[in-house]
Design a protein around this motif. Structure first.
Motif, PDB file in Angstrom:
ATOM      1  N   MET A   1       0.842  -1.193   0.000  1.00  0.00           N
ATOM      2  CA  MET A   1       0.000   0.000   0.000  1.00  0.00           C
ATOM      3  C   MET A   1       0.877   1.243   0.000  1.00  0.00           C
ATOM      4  O   MET A   1       2.017   1.233   0.482  1.00  0.00           O
ATOM      5  N   ALA A   2       0.326   2.312  -0.525  1.00  0.00           N
ATOM      6  CA  ALA A   2       1.132   3.521  -0.673  1.00  0.00           C
ATOM      7  C   ALA A   2       0.300   4.776  -0.500  1.00  0.00           C
ATOM      8  O   ALA A   2      -0.912   4.771  -0.747  1.00  0.00           O
TER       9      ALA A   2
ATOM     10  N   ALA B   1       7.584  -3.725   5.939  1.00  0.00           N
ATOM     11  CA  ALA B   1       8.733  -2.986   5.433  1.00  0.00           C
ATOM     12  C   ALA B   1       8.245  -1.769   4.662  1.00  0.00           C
ATOM     13  O   ALA B   1       7.267  -1.842   3.920  1.00  0.00           O
ATOM     14  N   SER B   2       8.937  -0.647   4.828  1.00  0.00           N
ATOM     15  CA  SER B   2       8.458   0.602   4.238  1.00  0.00           C
ATOM     16  C   SER B   2       9.588   1.384   3.592  1.00  0.00           C
ATOM     17  O   SER B   2      10.764   1.163   3.892  1.00  0.00           O
ATOM     18  N   ASN B   3       9.200   2.297   2.718  1.00  0.00           N
ATOM     19  CA  ASN B   3      10.171   3.242   2.165  1.00  0.00           C
ATOM     20  C   ASN B   3       9.484   4.570   1.920  1.00  0.00           C
ATOM     21  O   ASN B   3       8.254   4.652   1.888  1.00  0.00           O
ATOM     22  N   TYR B   4      10.309   5.610   1.780  1.00  0.00           N
ATOM     23  CA  TYR B   4       9.801   6.981   1.779  1.00  0.00           C
ATOM     24  C   TYR B   4      10.473   7.845   0.731  1.00  0.00           C
ATOM     25  O   TYR B   4      11.641   7.630   0.380  1.00  0.00           O
TER      26      TYR B   4
ATOM     27  N   THR C   1       5.553   8.721   8.834  1.00  0.00           N
ATOM     28  CA  THR C   1       5.592   7.296   9.124  1.00  0.00           C
ATOM     29  C   THR C   1       4.341   6.635   8.561  1.00  0.00           C
ATOM     30  O   THR C   1       3.221   7.037   8.893  1.00  0.00           O
ATOM     31  N   ILE C   2       4.552   5.627   7.726  1.00  0.00           N
ATOM     32  CA  ILE C   2       3.438   4.862   7.175  1.00  0.00           C
ATOM     33  C   ILE C   2       3.280   3.581   7.990  1.00  0.00           C
ATOM     34  O   ILE C   2       4.262   2.973   8.410  1.00  0.00           O
TER      35      ILE C   2
END
Length: 114
Positions: A34-35, A56-59, A68-69
């Motif tokens: 999801m984004a 796991a996330s990226n920005y 922060t997601i």
């Protein structure tokens, strides 16, 4: 029809915080990355943050350390906590899968201004 509904936008002063919420329908949510995206007037839509089903996330570089997601797979919901907001964060924010599976929602307006 699979859809997303965003909420939580508003007007905030520079340095303030907002929490965006995206409620999604369909079983795909639990499997999808999801984004959050945003689009400022005159600009193209850009990817702000993404989170895989395992967390796991990226920005986007410009929001690292401030946004922060997160996601709750049991509730089909994804969040975007935005801190230390800047005027350049002003935009309409949307959520979708990374592959844009959902029809685009209406988005939420975030305005950062004194």
């Amino acid at each position: 029809q699979a859809q997303v509904v965003e909420s939580g936008g508003g007007l905030v002063q520079p340095g303030g915080s907002l929490r965006l919420v995206c409620a999604a329908s369909g079983s795909i949510f639990g499997f999808a990355t999801m984004a959050w995206y945003r689009q400022a007037p005159g600009n193209q839509r850009e990817l702000v943050a993404a989170i895989q089903r395992g967390g796991a996330s990226n920005y986007l570089d410009s929001v690292k350390g401030r946004f922060t997601i997160s996601r709750d797979n049991a509730k089909n919901t994804v969040y975007l906590q935005m801190n230390s907001l800047k005027p350049e964060d002003t935009a309409v924010y949307y959520c979708n899968t990374l592959s844009n599976y959902y029809s685009w929602g209406q988005g939420v307006q975030v305005t950062v201004s004194s």
